[in-house]
Design an enzyme around this catalytic site. Structure first.
Site, PDB file in Angstrom:
ATOM      1  N   CYS A 116       0.814  -1.236   0.000  1.00  0.00           N
ATOM      2  CA  CYS A 116       0.000   0.000   0.000  1.00  0.00           C
ATOM      3  C   CYS A 116       0.837   1.271   0.000  1.00  0.00           C
ATOM      4  O   CYS A 116       0.359   2.333  -0.398  1.00  0.00           O
ATOM      5  CB  CYS A 116      -0.924   0.024   1.205  1.00  0.00           C
ATOM      6  SG  CYS A 116      -1.926  -1.448   1.314  1.00  0.00           S
ATOM      7  N   HIS A 283      -4.187   6.947   1.302  1.00  0.00           N
ATOM      8  CA  HIS A 283      -4.333   5.634   0.676  1.00  0.00           C
ATOM      9  C   HIS A 283      -5.742   5.136   0.978  1.00  0.00           C
ATOM     10  O   HIS A 283      -6.203   5.196   2.122  1.00  0.00           O
ATOM     11  CB  HIS A 283      -3.269   4.679   1.233  1.00  0.00           C
ATOM     12  CG  HIS A 283      -3.606   3.236   1.008  1.00  0.00           C
ATOM     13  ND1 HIS A 283      -3.916   2.744  -0.236  1.00  0.00           N
ATOM     14  CD2 HIS A 283      -3.700   2.185   1.866  1.00  0.00           C
ATOM     15  CE1 HIS A 283      -4.180   1.459  -0.136  1.00  0.00           C
ATOM     16  NE2 HIS A 283      -4.064   1.095   1.124  1.00  0.00           N
ATOM     17  N   ASN A 313      -9.962  -0.844  -2.555  1.00  0.00           N
ATOM     18  CA  ASN A 313      -8.555  -0.611  -2.205  1.00  0.00           C
ATOM     19  C   ASN A 313      -7.689  -1.136  -3.347  1.00  0.00           C
ATOM     20  O   ASN A 313      -7.647  -2.341  -3.585  1.00  0.00           O
ATOM     21  CB  ASN A 313      -8.251  -1.338  -0.889  1.00  0.00           C
ATOM     22  CG  ASN A 313      -6.799  -1.211  -0.450  1.00  0.00           C
ATOM     23  OD1 ASN A 313      -5.936  -0.800  -1.222  1.00  0.00           O
ATOM     24  ND2 ASN A 313      -6.536  -1.575   0.792  1.00  0.00           N
TER      25      ASN A 313
END
Ligand code: UT7
Length: 356
Positions: A116, A283, A313
């Site tokens: 991430c 994020h 995501n």
């Protein structure tokens, strides 16, 4: 003083939209659960057997290169961040070079495996190369194709409803313009929790050789074999050990602590405060995490860009996709103070503060 600026940005999300309702037909989940716990309504899945992480990255890159007003042959370094690379090796950096038709072999290509935080780490790496004068036009890509590697049964529901596919890219260049460019970056890591959010198979750990793994789990390796145990075994496939694992609540708790901390670090280093931020691009891990961070820093809705409801995501791609979208929507304008921040597997976390 030489700084690095984002000279061009692009994004690519596949056309195929997968709704929460669609996932509910595959596993025991519901639109209500997913929306309430994550904020996600739908995500995009790449066209199987046609698109890959590298091809999606190339699509985003072409847009970023065009918007930067340069030719692809002007790129002198490529950085590619992903956890879902086309191949175990080589990485997507060289694959995207080939896909873009860049024939110049004087350039370098680097792959980042930071999940991430891959894009935020990548921007910091690129910034160092640019400020040192080593490279002039760095192509940084974050791209992800999760849809090929998720467990679509109820067993995998906590993870598979979260992730989506897509790509974002930027071209970074040197600038001496007043009020533009990267002001500060901060990177962190804590390997203590490496297995809390991980995909450990296939891998070279051999199961029982690794004191950090859960004991007495059969990965199908044989202790008797001097040679011949490959890192992927039939047992891994039978037991679904090749799917990602996440201890969601633990990751959540760490994320809501580390996001505000690292954002404050980059602000402090640049002598700024939360109220100075024009746009925070967190994020996109979970809308509840972003909302917590927003509240903790006292930011208004105008100061934060979220798009997790549309794309889920997308790991290394989430920050550049959201940044590109915010810019395309006119929410990020020249000179604006923009903060990029991420937290994820590793654990690693980081932030970058820049004037657009
Ligand atoms: O991007 C990298 C960083 N990642 C993150 O930051 C993610 C952080 N974690 C999270 O976002 C959340 O922990 C999740 C969204 C993954 C999970 O939400 P949660 O509120 O922490 O739920 P939970 O894992 O505690 O599960 C609650 C219940 C469980 O049932 P029981 O044990 O209470 O009966 C789960 O089995 O919800 C169940 N559950 C689901 N139910 C319907 C888990 N996944 C699902 C699902 N649909 N998809």
């Amino acid at each position: 003083m030489i700084k690095s600026k984002i000279a061009g940005i692009g994004k690519y999300v596949p056309e195929h939209v997968v709704s929460n309702e669609k996932l509910s037909t595959l596993m025991d989940t519901s639109d209500e659960w997913i929306t309430e716990r994550t904020g996600i309504k739908e995500r995009r899945y790449a066209e199987r057997y046609e698109e890959t992480t590298a091809t999606m990255g190339a699509k985003a890159a072409r847009i970023a290169i065009e918007r930067a007003g340069i030719d692809k042959e002007d790129i002198d370094f490529i950085i590619f961040a992903t956890l879902s690379a086309d191949y175990y090796f080589p990485g997507c950096g060289v694959l995207v070079q080939r896909e873009l038709g860049i024939t110049n072999t004087e350039i370098g290509a680097l792959d980042i495996r930071n999940q991430c935080t891959g894009f935020v780490y990548g921007i910091s790496v690129a910034d160092q190369f640019i400020r040192s004068g080593m490279y002039k036009n760095i192509l940084l890509i974050g791209a992800e194709m999760h849809s090929m590697g998720l467990n679509y049964s109820t067993e995998g529901r906590d993870i598979s409803v979260i992730f989506g596919d897509g790509a974002g890219a930027v071209v970074l260049q040197a600038t001496e313009e007043e009020g533009r460019g990267i002001l500060s970056s901060k990177l962190h890591s804590d390997g203590t929790y490496a297995e809390k959010l991980a995909l450990i198979c296939p891998g070279s750990h051999g199961g029982y050789h690794n004191k950090y793994l859960e004991e007495n789990v059969d990965y199908g390796f044989s202790k008797e074999n001097e040679f011949g145990d490959v890192f992927v075994t039939p047992t891994m496939l039978e037991k679904g050990q090749t799917f990602p694992y996440m201890e969601g609540k633990f990751v959540f708790k760490m994320a809501v602590q580390k996001f505000p901390e690292v954002i404050m670090e980059v602000l402090t280093e640049a002598n700024k405060q939360p109220s100075d931020i024009n746009m925070l691009i967190p994020h996109q891990a979970n809308l509840r995490i972003s909302q917590f961070v927003q509240k903790k820093l006292g930011l208004s809705d105008d100061q934060v860009h979220n798009n997790i409801h549309k794309y889920g995501n997308t790991t290394a791609a989430s920050v550049p996709i959201a940044l590109c979208e915010a810019w395309e929507e006119g929410r990020v304008k020249e000179g604006d103070l923009v903060c990029l921040a991420a937290f994820g597997s590793g654990f690693t976390w980081g932030a970058t503060l820049l004037n657009w």
